[in-house]
Design a protein around this motif. Structure first.
Motif, PDB file in Angstrom:
ATOM      1  N   ILE A 174     -11.219  77.785 -10.108  1.00  0.00           N
ATOM      2  CA  ILE A 174     -10.525  78.666 -11.035  1.00  0.00           C
ATOM      3  C   ILE A 174     -11.329  78.757 -12.339  1.00  0.00           C
ATOM      4  N   ASN A 175     -11.302  79.912 -12.933  1.00  0.00           N
ATOM      5  CA  ASN A 175     -11.996  80.111 -14.197  1.00  0.00           C
ATOM      6  C   ASN A 175     -11.347  79.226 -15.265  1.00  0.00           C
ATOM      7  N   PRO A 176     -12.128  78.510 -16.091  1.00  0.00           N
ATOM      8  CA  PRO A 176     -11.525  77.605 -17.072  1.00  0.00           C
ATOM      9  C   PRO A 176     -10.736  78.323 -18.176  1.00  0.00           C
ATOM     10  N   TYR A 177     -10.904  79.624 -18.306  1.00  0.00           N
ATOM     11  CA  TYR A 177     -10.182  80.366 -19.342  1.00  0.00           C
ATOM     12  C   TYR A 177      -8.828  80.895 -18.860  1.00  0.00           C
ATOM     13  N   VAL A 178      -8.533  80.759 -17.590  1.00  0.00           N
ATOM     14  CA  VAL A 178      -7.263  81.257 -17.051  1.00  0.00           C
ATOM     15  C   VAL A 178      -6.061  80.537 -17.677  1.00  0.00           C
ATOM     16  N   PRO A 179      -6.060  79.213 -17.828  1.00  0.00           N
ATOM     17  CA  PRO A 179      -4.902  78.569 -18.475  1.00  0.00           C
ATOM     18  C   PRO A 179      -4.707  79.017 -19.924  1.00  0.00           C
ATOM     19  N   ILE A 180      -5.802  79.242 -20.654  1.00  0.00           N
ATOM     20  CA  ILE A 180      -5.688  79.708 -22.038  1.00  0.00           C
ATOM     21  C   ILE A 180      -5.083  81.106 -22.066  1.00  0.00           C
ATOM     22  N   LEU A 181      -5.541  81.962 -21.184  1.00  0.00           N
ATOM     23  CA  LEU A 181      -4.993  83.315 -21.098  1.00  0.00           C
ATOM     24  C   LEU A 181      -3.516  83.270 -20.714  1.00  0.00           C
ATOM     25  N   PHE A 182      -3.172  82.381 -19.784  1.00  0.00           N
ATOM     26  CA  PHE A 182      -1.778  82.244 -19.371  1.00  0.00           C
ATOM     27  C   PHE A 182      -0.890  81.813 -20.542  1.00  0.00           C
ATOM     28  N   LEU A 183      -1.329  80.834 -21.335  1.00  0.00           N
ATOM     29  CA  LEU A 183      -0.542  80.388 -22.483  1.00  0.00           C
ATOM     30  C   LEU A 183      -0.439  81.481 -23.546  1.00  0.00           C
ATOM     31  N   PHE A 184      -1.491  82.253 -23.742  1.00  0.00           N
ATOM     32  CA  PHE A 184      -1.469  83.360 -24.698  1.00  0.00           C
ATOM     33  C   PHE A 184      -0.436  84.406 -24.284  1.00  0.00           C
ATOM     34  N   VAL A 185      -0.456  84.789 -23.010  1.00  0.00           N
ATOM     35  CA  VAL A 185       0.503  85.771 -22.505  1.00  0.00           C
ATOM     36  C   VAL A 185       1.917  85.204 -22.564  1.00  0.00           C
ATOM     37  N   LEU A 186       2.086  83.939 -22.229  1.00  0.00           N
ATOM     38  CA  LEU A 186       3.390  83.296 -22.287  1.00  0.00           C
ATOM     39  C   LEU A 186       3.931  83.276 -23.724  1.00  0.00           C
ATOM     40  N   GLY A 187       3.094  82.973 -24.695  1.00  0.00           N
ATOM     41  CA  GLY A 187       3.513  82.953 -26.095  1.00  0.00           C
ATOM     42  C   GLY A 187       3.919  84.330 -26.593  1.00  0.00           C
ATOM     43  N   ILE A 188       3.115  85.341 -26.286  1.00  0.00           N
ATOM     44  CA  ILE A 188       3.446  86.713 -26.697  1.00  0.00           C
ATOM     45  C   ILE A 188       4.729  87.175 -25.999  1.00  0.00           C
ATOM     46  N   GLY A 189       4.880  86.836 -24.736  1.00  0.00           N
ATOM     47  CA  GLY A 189       6.090  87.213 -24.013  1.00  0.00           C
ATOM     48  C   GLY A 189       7.328  86.542 -24.589  1.00  0.00           C
ATOM     49  N   PHE A 190       7.230  85.275 -24.940  1.00  0.00           N
ATOM     50  CA  PHE A 190       8.362  84.576 -25.528  1.00  0.00           C
ATOM     51  C   PHE A 190       8.729  85.182 -26.878  1.00  0.00           C
ATOM     52  N   ALA A 191       7.735  85.481 -27.714  1.00  0.00           N
ATOM     53  CA  ALA A 191       8.008  86.070 -29.029  1.00  0.00           C
ATOM     54  C   ALA A 191       8.661  87.438 -28.887  1.00  0.00           C
ATOM     55  N   ALA A 192       8.124  88.268 -28.017  1.00  0.00           N
ATOM     56  CA  ALA A 192       8.678  89.616 -27.843  1.00  0.00           C
ATOM     57  C   ALA A 192      10.094  89.552 -27.271  1.00  0.00           C
ATOM     58  N   THR A 193      10.308  88.680 -26.296  1.00  0.00           N
ATOM     59  CA  THR A 193      11.636  88.543 -25.709  1.00  0.00           C
ATOM     60  C   THR A 193      12.636  88.050 -26.746  1.00  0.00           C
ATOM     61  N   SER A 194      12.247  87.085 -27.562  1.00  0.00           N
ATOM     62  CA  SER A 194      13.142  86.564 -28.594  1.00  0.00           C
ATOM     63  C   SER A 194      13.533  87.648 -29.585  1.00  0.00           C
ATOM     64  N   VAL A 195      12.576  88.429 -30.030  1.00  0.00           N
ATOM     65  CA  VAL A 195      12.869  89.488 -30.994  1.00  0.00           C
ATOM     66  C   VAL A 195      13.798  90.527 -30.381  1.00  0.00           C
ATOM     67  N   LEU A 196      13.521  90.951 -29.153  1.00  0.00           N
ATOM     68  CA  LEU A 196      14.337  91.985 -28.522  1.00  0.00           C
ATOM     69  C   LEU A 196      15.750  91.498 -28.204  1.00  0.00           C
ATOM     70  N   VAL A 197      15.869  90.294 -27.680  1.00  0.00           N
ATOM     71  CA  VAL A 197      17.190  89.780 -27.311  1.00  0.00           C
ATOM     72  C   VAL A 197      18.042  89.558 -28.554  1.00  0.00           C
ATOM     73  N   PHE A 198      17.487  88.963 -29.589  1.00  0.00           N
ATOM     74  CA  PHE A 198      18.287  88.694 -30.778  1.00  0.00           C
ATOM     75  C   PHE A 198      18.574  89.957 -31.574  1.00  0.00           C
ATOM     76  N   ALA A 199      17.761  90.987 -31.426  1.00  0.00           N
ATOM     77  CA  ALA A 199      18.083  92.267 -32.062  1.00  0.00           C
ATOM     78  C   ALA A 199      19.285  92.910 -31.383  1.00  0.00           C
ATOM     79  N   LYS A 200      19.436  92.680 -30.087  1.00  0.00           N
ATOM     80  CA  LYS A 200      20.565  93.265 -29.344  1.00  0.00           C
ATOM     81  C   LYS A 200      21.843  92.456 -29.497  1.00  0.00           C
ATOM     82  N   ILE A 201      21.768  91.129 -29.450  1.00  0.00           N
ATOM     83  CA  ILE A 201      22.984  90.325 -29.454  1.00  0.00           C
ATOM     84  C   ILE A 201      23.353  89.796 -30.833  1.00  0.00           C
ATOM     85  N   GLY A 202      22.481  89.938 -31.804  1.00  0.00           N
ATOM     86  CA  GLY A 202      22.752  89.416 -33.136  1.00  0.00           C
ATOM     87  C   GLY A 202      23.762  90.259 -33.892  1.00  0.00           C
TER      88      GLY A 202
END
Length: 121
Positions: free
Chosen positions: A3-31
């Motif tokens: 496996i390419n050694p940069y795949v885990p870094i890319l995965f964590l980057f995408v996971l972080g951006i996804g968590f931030a975007a999901t948090s903003v969208l969900v709390f904008a709707k339910i807040g």
């Protein structure tokens, strides 16, 4: 197949951006969406906003001293982390240089402490 050694870094980057975007969208709707005058005003520690600061628009020197102290100790930590990681390979010369660096920062800290730069009025 390796496996390419940069795949885990890319995965964590995408996971972080996804968590931030999901948090903003969900709390904008339910807040809560109860707006009032206090929420729409700019925040100034409970003081009514004014067009000009109380001291004529001047910022206290303590603000700048605190900012410079933060930068000094932030730079110190930036230099200490690589030293700690590569301590085995650097040898005695690097140890002496790091001790001199820490002493210089400690002298600056002691100077600011003696001058009262760490005390809030």
């Amino acid at each position: 197949m390796s496996i390419n050694p940069y795949v885990p870094i890319l995965f964590l980057f995408v996971l972080g951006i996804g968590f931030a975007a999901t948090s903003v969208l969900v709390f904008a709707k339910i807040g809560p969406t109860r707006y009032n005058r206090a929420k729409l005003d700019s925040y100034e520690c409970g003081i009514e906003p004014s067009p000009q600061a109380a001291g004529g628009g001047r910022v206290p020197v303590k603000y700048y001293v605190t900012a410079m102290l933060f930068i000094v100790f932030d730079v110190e930590s930036i230099f200490l982390f690589p030293f700690a990681v590569a301590f085995d390979q650097l040898g005695l010369f690097a140890l002496i240089e790091m001790v001199l660096f820490v002493i210089a920062v400690f002298i600056a800290y002691a100077y600011v402490w003696r001058r009262g730069g760490l005390e809030w009025d």
